[in-house]
Design an enzyme around this catalytic site. Structure first.
Site, mmCIF file in Angstrom:
data_model
loop_
_atom_site.group_PDB
_atom_site.id
_atom_site.type_symbol
_atom_site.label_atom_id
_atom_site.label_comp_id
_atom_site.label_asym_id
_atom_site.label_seq_id
_atom_site.Cartn_x
_atom_site.Cartn_y
_atom_site.Cartn_z
ATOM 1 N N VAL A 598 12.776 -33.740 42.643
ATOM 2 C CA VAL A 598 12.072 -33.700 43.924
ATOM 3 C C VAL A 598 12.665 -32.649 44.849
ATOM 4 C CG1 VAL A 598 11.537 -35.029 46.003
ATOM 5 C CG2 VAL A 598 11.345 -36.099 43.745
ATOM 6 N N CYS A 599 13.998 -32.571 44.909
ATOM 7 C CA CYS A 599 14.616 -31.616 45.833
ATOM 8 C C CYS A 599 14.295 -30.182 45.432
ATOM 9 C CB CYS A 599 16.121 -31.836 45.898
ATOM 10 S SG CYS A 599 16.964 -31.602 44.317
ATOM 11 N N THR A 600 14.213 -29.936 44.123
ATOM 12 C CA THR A 600 13.855 -28.593 43.651
ATOM 13 C C THR A 600 12.450 -28.235 44.090
ATOM 14 O OG1 THR A 600 15.307 -28.785 41.729
ATOM 15 C CG2 THR A 600 13.535 -27.163 41.597
ATOM 16 N N TYR A 603 12.299 -28.053 48.232
ATOM 17 C CA TYR A 603 13.108 -27.134 49.030
ATOM 18 C C TYR A 603 13.631 -25.917 48.272
ATOM 19 C CZ TYR A 603 13.137 -31.549 51.533
ATOM 20 O OH TYR A 603 12.749 -32.711 52.130
#
Length: 1012
Positions: A598-600, A603
């Protein structure tokens, strides 16, 4: 020859899956091509069918010969009503129905030199050698691509002559390699560093590349292709960049495919100097012997005016003698091959050569049609030059079980072509079979055709069940040949079953539209599978394949399974207790549902796939989930005071963010879309950079923005940028659809409207929550003022009409769904300096579309049909069966024996995945205590844990009191008590799982079948 007008618009909806394989330039050439197919027996019909489905411009049929009974075994365009009619004329109308955009005409005269000049490609099937030589020589002389194809029983032959100087513009199926640029130096040579994680390994010395999207060193953008040198560290030398501007950021390097030239010999030369497609020297010798066998069969027919009689030993020996007397094959014009003739192989070919088999012509017809496409489109490398394929392993290994001439004699039956190979007794076995076909898509339609023509389940005591829950879409029509345009929207199973009955009126076929999955085991249960002899799976989901395979393992049913992706295909067979059971490829199965971190995605994207997943999530959150949330609140009439924290979190973001104000008109929707553009691609990026400044350094001194983390830059909205405008247009239309308002497709009016709108105030936009933790923190700080504001917003939404949640639909290009995702992903790529992918590839990725083409589906169906013969014939050793993998773009076909089932052991027990422990319930039914005692006494197993699904029936570590509650109960009583469900009516077995004392953690005991 003149091609047809190839400038007419390409029907992208119809050919959508095929376009992912061939591309638009190749498809434009295909729809402008003229092709002649001469010979409309089974093989010619297959070639013609595939070409019509794939949209060739004009197809001319030639075959003045009358239809006979033996044609019906493999020619699906003919029926008993066509007996004595010209095969070409009888086939024309049904072929034309497959694709009304293709001109299908019949030529009734001879094939003359002048006629050949009208075509780009000429295909002869089942033609006499004299005719092949005459036509082949003329085609070679005039630069017309020429193919000759034939099958004789279980052996097939294909020859290609594309001329002495044929250029292949695009030799491979792979997309050109593209990678993101990290840095380019000024120098001679300039050194280009690829962004970490790029596919550096696949660039090779001498590759030609182009550049795009570079900021700073703009001289490289759209320059002529440059040759590269790969350095040891993976960086690339790209030539002199000394005088170029300094590199700033971004950009992509893209491979340029090099054309290749093919030089083919004419048929008269290639007959004595055959160049065969083979994977090993052993295969080369085998192919050379088959080559001689075909030459001997032609000579036999020339001498006797007929082919050898089915399984006639005298005729077969005559063919062997003719093969012996043939002029030796040559390596070159002067050098003979000096290979021994495999007389046993030639004899077997001759004995079975009188037959025509649907699976064989399906397989070879698919390959031949693909070669026609290569000739027209100049995409993919053509065959060089002979292909031989045999399935003689379908015959019994024991010579005493081979059919007799009497059993194979003609009977005036639609199965005569098949009886000539396997005999009438085997035909009756096929007719008595009960088979289940799961999936009526492209492969399923091809399999149904094969099943109908071979007579599978066509007897009074036989049957065929077709299961598919889907409905026909227009994009299906270019591959799923049992469907017509008037069938769009109808259930696939029902239409396919009716069409299959049209191919063979004796076929006993039943369509079912219930899915075959865990929710329908009351339908497809013990009684259902007890009537099934085998299963064929034609599914495009690994999850569905795994489930069907598990049912076959559970019920000990043979499984025939096939799949395709572009010009790749597989056909596999799994036999109880003979081969291993089906296992989905780990990589494919894992990739089916595995999202990126998810963070990849949110953001730190580094690939176009990351941005597309983000854009797809944006669509869901903006236009489906937010609407569903508001609708749920309206229906529940819940006040904020009654909500718990998770509900507040759920409403906080959509109400204060996405759905801040209910729009009243198109202008409001445009204003919202512009605001969201600013939020995502300008203010959101600025806020991210406040969290992680461009110069941020980690504790170890490493720059935070390094490697795959590319520092983003905010975009400035510009109405002159088409991608900016497309995003606003698509988002505004989707927002309008969700609110039941009229939209607009007027780009000019949108530009003017955007000039009049005030710029969005970032303070009035939705807050950005950089993580779930921040969202939770915002909720924790949810004080009286925020509560008052949210209550006010909820009151506004509760009095309006319900919203319309939008379900993403990839195949409707007019609904703005794909437009939004493509534009959003492209803008995200601009933020992060990522090379974007084009619209077609974006649609394929977000829609999880599998590239598909009619030729590959027909080929794998034919290969499965050959394995069906072996499954039905009776007990066969593992050495008889074949897994097949093919790649039509690269002329690759490998067939190998399946692996044996793996054996597991525990003390004195041995078992495979096909085994199970069987324990009868008894009368009266045994208790749990009795079951445990039986397992210990009869099998030496001290049970540690016993499960039924997720219900724990027994654990050795339980307290005496807990055990005393369970042990006296009858097993079905205990299961019902724990699960709340009694055994279903007709259920014959309860499946229990166990682990035992003394076993390793990885010991997988066979399932315990508790027989009711």
């Amino acid at each position: 020859m003149d091609a047809l007008d190839a400038s007419k618009l390409l029907d992208e909806e119809l050919y959508s899956r095929q376009l992912y394989v061939l591309g638009s330039p190749a498809m434009q050439r295909i729809q402008g091509a003229r092709v002649l197919v001469s010979g409309l027996q089974g093989l010619g019909a297959e070639v013609a069918k595939n070409l019509v489905l794939m949209g060739v411009g004009s197809l001319t049929l030639h075959d003045p010969h009358p239809t006979c009974w033996s044609d019906l075994a493999a020619q699906f365009l003919l029926s008993e009503q066509d007996l004595e009619r010209s095969r070409a004329e009888a086939s024309q109308e049904l072929l034309a129905q497959l694709n009304r955009a293709v001109q299908v005409v019949v030529h009734t005269g001879d094939i003359t030199e002048d006629l050949l000049l009208d075509f780009q490609v000429v295909v002869l099937t089942a033609a006499k050698l004299e005719e092949q030589l005459k036509v082949g020589t003329l085609c070679h002389k005039h630069g017309v691509c020429f193919l000759a194809a034939d099958t004789r029983g279980l052996v097939g032959q294909l020859f290609c002559d594309f001329g002495e100087d044929f250029t292949v513009q695009d030799p491979t199926e792979a997309e050109p390699l593209t990678a993101a640029i990290q840095h380019i130096s000024q120098g001679s040579p300039g050194i280009l560093t690829l962004r970490k994680g790029a596919n550096t390994h696949y660039f090779r010395d001498g590759d030609l590349v182009t550049f795009s999207g570079i900021e700073g060193m703009v001289e490289l953008n759209d320059c002529d292709p440059r040759s590269i040198h790969v350095r040891e560290d993976g960086s690339l030398e790209i030539g002199d960049t000394t005088t170029f501007s300094r590199y700033l950021r971004g950009g992509a390097i893209t491979e340029v495919k090099r054309p290749k030239t093919v030089r083919h010999k004419s048929l008269d030369t290639a007959l004595l100097q055959p160049h065969v497609v083979a994977q090993s020297s052993q295969e080369v010798h085998h192919a050379h012997c088959l080559h001689q066998a075909f030459c001997a069969l032609h000579k036999f027919q020339h001498l006797h005016g007929r082919p050898p009689q089915p399984w006639d030993p005298v005729d077969a020996e005559t063919v062997v003698g003719l093969a012996r007397d043939l002029e030796p094959l040559k390596r070159t014009e002067e050098e003979p091959l000096e290979e021994p003739l495999d007389e046993a192989l030639v004899r077997t070919v001759a004995l079975s050569s009188a037959g025509v088999l649907s699976p064989m012509v399906a397989m070879l017809g698919a390959v031949a049609a693909q070669e026609v496409l290569k000739a027209i489109s100049r995409k993919f490398m053509p065959l060089d030059q002979w292909l031989y394929f045999d399935a003689l392993d379908c015959l019994p290994e024991d010579g005493e079980l081979l059919p007799s001439p009497e059993d194979c004699a003609l009977r005036g039956s639609r199965y005569d072509g098949q009886i000539a190979v396997f005999g009438a007794g085997f035909q009756e076995k096929l007719r008595r079979q009960h088979y289940l076909l799961v999936g009526a898509g492209a492969i399923g339609c091809e399999l149904l055709k094969v099943f109908a023509l071979v007579g599978l389940g066509a007897g009074n005591s036989g049957g065929l069940t077709v299961v598919d829950m889907d409905h026909i879409e227009r994009s299906n029509l270019s591959r799923q040949f049992l469907f017509r345009s008037q069938d769009v929207g109808r259930p696939k199973a029902e239409v396919a079953a009716a069409a299959a009955r049209g191919l063979n009126p004796d076929l006993q076929v039943i369509p079912l539209t219930y899915p075959l999955d865990p929710t329908t085991e009351h339908i497809y249960g013990d009684n259902f599978f007890s009537r099934v002899d085998g299963v064929a799976a034609a599914l495009d989901s690994f999850q569905a394949r795994r489930y069907v395979a598990a049912r076959c393992t559970h019920y000990l049913k043979p499984l025939l399974e096939a799949g395709t992706s572009g010009t790749w295909g597989s056909a596999t067979v799994f036999m109880p207790h003979v081969t291993e059971a089906y296992r989905a490829p780990a990589s494919a199965a894992a990739s089916e549902d595995a999202p990126y971190p998810v963070c990849t995605v949110r953001y730190f994207p580094s690939t176009a796939e990351h941005t597309l997943q983000w854009a797809r999530h944006e669509f869901e959150e903006l236009f489906r989930l937010s609407a569903e949330t508001i609708n749920h609140h309206q229906q529940a009439h819940t006040s904020l005071a009654d909500m718990d924290e998770p509900q507040t979190l759920t409403l906080l973001k959509p109400v204060l963010g996405v759905l801040r104000v209910r729009p009243q008109n198109w202008q409001d929707c445009v204003a919202w879309a512009l605001g969201h553009w600013k939020l995502c691609f300008h203010y959101g990026i600025k806020q991210l950079l406040r969290h992680f400044p461009p110069n941020k350094v980690l504790e170890d001194g490493t720059p935070f923005w390094s490697g795959p983390k590319q520092c983003p830059q905010p975009l400035e909205f510009d109405t002159n940028q088409d991608t900016h405008l497309l995003y606003v247009l698509a988002a505004a239309n989707l927002y309008a659809q969700m609110h039941g308002l009229p939209g607009s497709q007027d780009w000019t009016a949108l530009r003017e409207l955007l000039k009049l709108l005030p710029q969005p105030d970032p303070q009035q936009m939705a807050p950005i929550f950089a993580s779930n933790l921040e969202l939770a923190s915002a909720s924790a700080e949810f004080g009286p003022e925020q509560q008052k504001e949210l209550n006010k917003a909820l009151e506004v939404w509760s009095v309006g009409p319900p919203l319309k949640p939008l379900m993403f639909e990839k195949d409707d290009d007019s609904n703005f769904h794909v437009d939004f995702v493509v534009a959003a992903a492209s803008l995200r790529c601009q933020n992060y300096g990522i090379p974007p992918v084009n619209r077609a590839q974006s649609k394929r990725i977000v829609g999880q579309i599998i590239p598909a083409i009619a030729t590959t589906t027909a080929a794998v169906a034919g290969l499965l049909g050959l394995e069906l013969y072996k499954v039905v014939s009776g007990p066969r050793p593992r050495s008889a069966f074949r897994h097949s993998y093919l790649h039509l773009a690269e002329n690759y076909l490998i067939r190998y024996m399946p692996f044996a089932p793996a054996i597991q052991t525990f003390h004195h027990l041995k078992w495979t995945s096909w085994d199970r422990l069987k324990v009868p319930a008894g009368q009266p039914e045994r208790t749990l205590e009795s079951l445990l005692a039986h397992l210990q006494e009869q099998h030496g197993l001290r049970v540690r844990i016993l499960l039924h699904g997720s219900a724990l029936l027994y654990a050795a570590g339980w307290s005496p009191e807990k055990q005393a509650q369970h042990l006296p109960l009858r097993v079905t009583e205990l299961v019902q008590q724990l699960t709340g469900q009694a055994p279903a009516p007709g259920q014959r077995v309860l499946v229990l799982e166990l682990s035992c004392e003394g076993d390793d953690e990885d010991t997988a005991f066979p399932p315990l079948h508790y027989e009711l």
